[in-house]
Design a protein around this motif. Sequence first.
Motif, PDB file in Angstrom:
ATOM      1  N   ALA A 101     -13.263  19.083  16.410  1.00  0.00           N
ATOM      2  CA  ALA A 101     -13.542  20.266  15.628  1.00  0.00           C
ATOM      3  C   ALA A 101     -12.058  21.144  15.454  1.00  0.00           C
ATOM      4  CB  ALA A 101     -14.061  21.148  16.973  1.00  0.00           C
ATOM      5  N   LEU A 102     -10.935  21.029  16.020  1.00  0.00           N
ATOM      6  CA  LEU A 102      -9.770  21.673  15.599  1.00  0.00           C
ATOM      7  C   LEU A 102      -9.416  20.858  14.156  1.00  0.00           C
ATOM      8  CD1 LEU A 102      -7.427  23.471  16.020  1.00  0.00           C
ATOM      9  CD2 LEU A 102      -6.399  21.709  17.428  1.00  0.00           C
ATOM     10  N   ARG A 103      -9.576  19.677  13.884  1.00  0.00           N
ATOM     11  CA  ARG A 103      -9.157  19.112  12.710  1.00  0.00           C
ATOM     12  C   ARG A 103      -9.930  19.760  11.550  1.00  0.00           C
ATOM     13  NH1 ARG A 103     -11.221  14.052  12.781  1.00  0.00           N
ATOM     14  NH2 ARG A 103     -13.166  14.878  12.258  1.00  0.00           N
ATOM     15  N   ASP A 104     -11.459  19.605  11.979  1.00  0.00           N
ATOM     16  CA  ASP A 104     -12.288  20.405  10.884  1.00  0.00           C
ATOM     17  C   ASP A 104     -12.264  21.916  10.856  1.00  0.00           C
ATOM     18  OD1 ASP A 104     -13.682  17.824  10.968  1.00  0.00           O
ATOM     19  OD2 ASP A 104     -15.337  18.431  12.194  1.00  0.00           O
ATOM     20  N   PHE A 105     -11.696  22.423  11.864  1.00  0.00           N
ATOM     21  CA  PHE A 105     -11.396  23.889  11.568  1.00  0.00           C
ATOM     22  C   PHE A 105     -10.312  24.051  10.624  1.00  0.00           C
ATOM     23  CE2 PHE A 105      -8.891  27.763  12.386  1.00  0.00           C
ATOM     24  CZ  PHE A 105      -9.641  28.790  12.439  1.00  0.00           C
ATOM     25  N   VAL A 106      -9.414  23.467  10.530  1.00  0.00           N
ATOM     26  CA  VAL A 106      -8.175  23.611   9.908  1.00  0.00           C
ATOM     27  C   VAL A 106      -8.587  23.049   8.432  1.00  0.00           C
ATOM     28  CG1 VAL A 106      -5.724  22.708   9.177  1.00  0.00           C
ATOM     29  CG2 VAL A 106      -6.392  23.169  11.711  1.00  0.00           C
ATOM     30  N   ILE A 149     -17.350  28.840  27.615  1.00  0.00           N
ATOM     31  CA  ILE A 149     -18.300  28.918  26.708  1.00  0.00           C
ATOM     32  C   ILE A 149     -18.234  27.721  25.521  1.00  0.00           C
ATOM     33  CG2 ILE A 149     -18.469  31.290  26.878  1.00  0.00           C
ATOM     34  CD1 ILE A 149     -16.745  31.735  24.422  1.00  0.00           C
ATOM     35  N   GLY A 150     -17.730  26.671  26.044  1.00  0.00           N
ATOM     36  CA  GLY A 150     -17.507  25.408  25.377  1.00  0.00           C
ATOM     37  C   GLY A 150     -16.365  25.537  24.256  1.00  0.00           C
ATOM     38  N   LEU A 151     -15.326  25.965  24.448  1.00  0.00           N
ATOM     39  CA  LEU A 151     -14.127  26.207  23.688  1.00  0.00           C
ATOM     40  C   LEU A 151     -12.902  25.388  24.365  1.00  0.00           C
ATOM     41  CD1 LEU A 151     -15.109  29.323  21.582  1.00  0.00           C
ATOM     42  CD2 LEU A 151     -15.305  27.017  20.874  1.00  0.00           C
ATOM     43  N   HIS A 186      -5.076  32.296  17.055  1.00  0.00           N
ATOM     44  CA  HIS A 186      -5.403  31.738  18.253  1.00  0.00           C
ATOM     45  C   HIS A 186      -6.647  31.678  18.119  1.00  0.00           C
ATOM     46  CE1 HIS A 186      -5.875  32.457  23.044  1.00  0.00           C
ATOM     47  NE2 HIS A 186      -5.942  31.211  22.508  1.00  0.00           N
ATOM     48  N   VAL A 187      -7.070  30.060  18.141  1.00  0.00           N
ATOM     49  CA  VAL A 187      -8.255  29.577  18.069  1.00  0.00           C
ATOM     50  C   VAL A 187      -8.814  28.607  19.484  1.00  0.00           C
ATOM     51  CG1 VAL A 187      -8.196  29.422  15.696  1.00  0.00           C
ATOM     52  CG2 VAL A 187      -7.471  27.371  16.871  1.00  0.00           C
ATOM     53  N   GLY A 188      -9.981  28.687  19.628  1.00  0.00           N
ATOM     54  CA  GLY A 188     -10.594  27.924  20.600  1.00  0.00           C
ATOM     55  C   GLY A 188     -11.634  26.859  19.955  1.00  0.00           C
ATOM     56  N   VAL A 189     -11.815  25.749  20.243  1.00  0.00           N
ATOM     57  CA  VAL A 189     -12.636  24.884  19.729  1.00  0.00           C
ATOM     58  C   VAL A 189     -13.106  23.686  20.667  1.00  0.00           C
ATOM     59  CG1 VAL A 189     -11.578  24.981  17.370  1.00  0.00           C
ATOM     60  CG2 VAL A 189     -10.791  23.290  18.938  1.00  0.00           C
ATOM     61  N   ALA A 190     -14.297  22.882  20.555  1.00  0.00           N
ATOM     62  CA  ALA A 190     -14.741  21.969  21.316  1.00  0.00           C
ATOM     63  C   ALA A 190     -13.995  20.825  21.522  1.00  0.00           C
ATOM     64  CB  ALA A 190     -16.023  21.863  20.873  1.00  0.00           C
ATOM     65  N   GLY A 191     -12.972  20.557  20.655  1.00  0.00           N
ATOM     66  CA  GLY A 191     -12.488  19.265  21.000  1.00  0.00           C
ATOM     67  C   GLY A 191     -11.354  19.169  19.941  1.00  0.00           C
TER      68      GLY A 191
END
Length: 164
Positions: free
Chosen positions: A126-131, A70-72, A118-123
């Motif tokens: 996106a992980l940096r932006d999430f944090v 699903i894109g994560l 526990h997170v799922g991201v696109a790349g």
Amino acid sequence: MPNNPQTRGASIDEVDRAIIRALADNARLANNALAEAVGIAPSTCLARVRSLQERGIIRGFRAEVDPAAIGLPLQAMISVRLRAHTREQVASFRSTAPDLPGVLAVFHMAGSDDYLLHVGVAGPEALRDFVVDNLTTHPAVAQTRTNLIFEQIAGRGYVAPPGR
């Protein structure tokens, strides 16, 4: 995981354990197939499953979704340490964390870290932006530490040890 006083010390027998094992492997089993797999009558099986649900031992039935599909595709475990351990700070983080985009699970921890996400991201971006956008700007958060997940292997620890 909610702390359910109904399940503390809940008595389950080998038939209950067999039902739990079978449903943990395939929650979509029809009652007749479940009864046959466990070796009991369908009516007994239905009553047992209902009892397990009513007592809070079985909390629900869910689809296991592949985050990559699903894109994560990038998953991480992010440790979060709060600034203070006041009820307000804990409540503030606890109420917002499960609804953050990409959060797959939230664990309230004991030890040096307060929460594990526990997170799922696109790349990686996106992980940096999430944090940055969701954690370091949250007023209750003092520190985060991110660990990438290379592979997730499901455990089979859903059955209580004998004697419970």
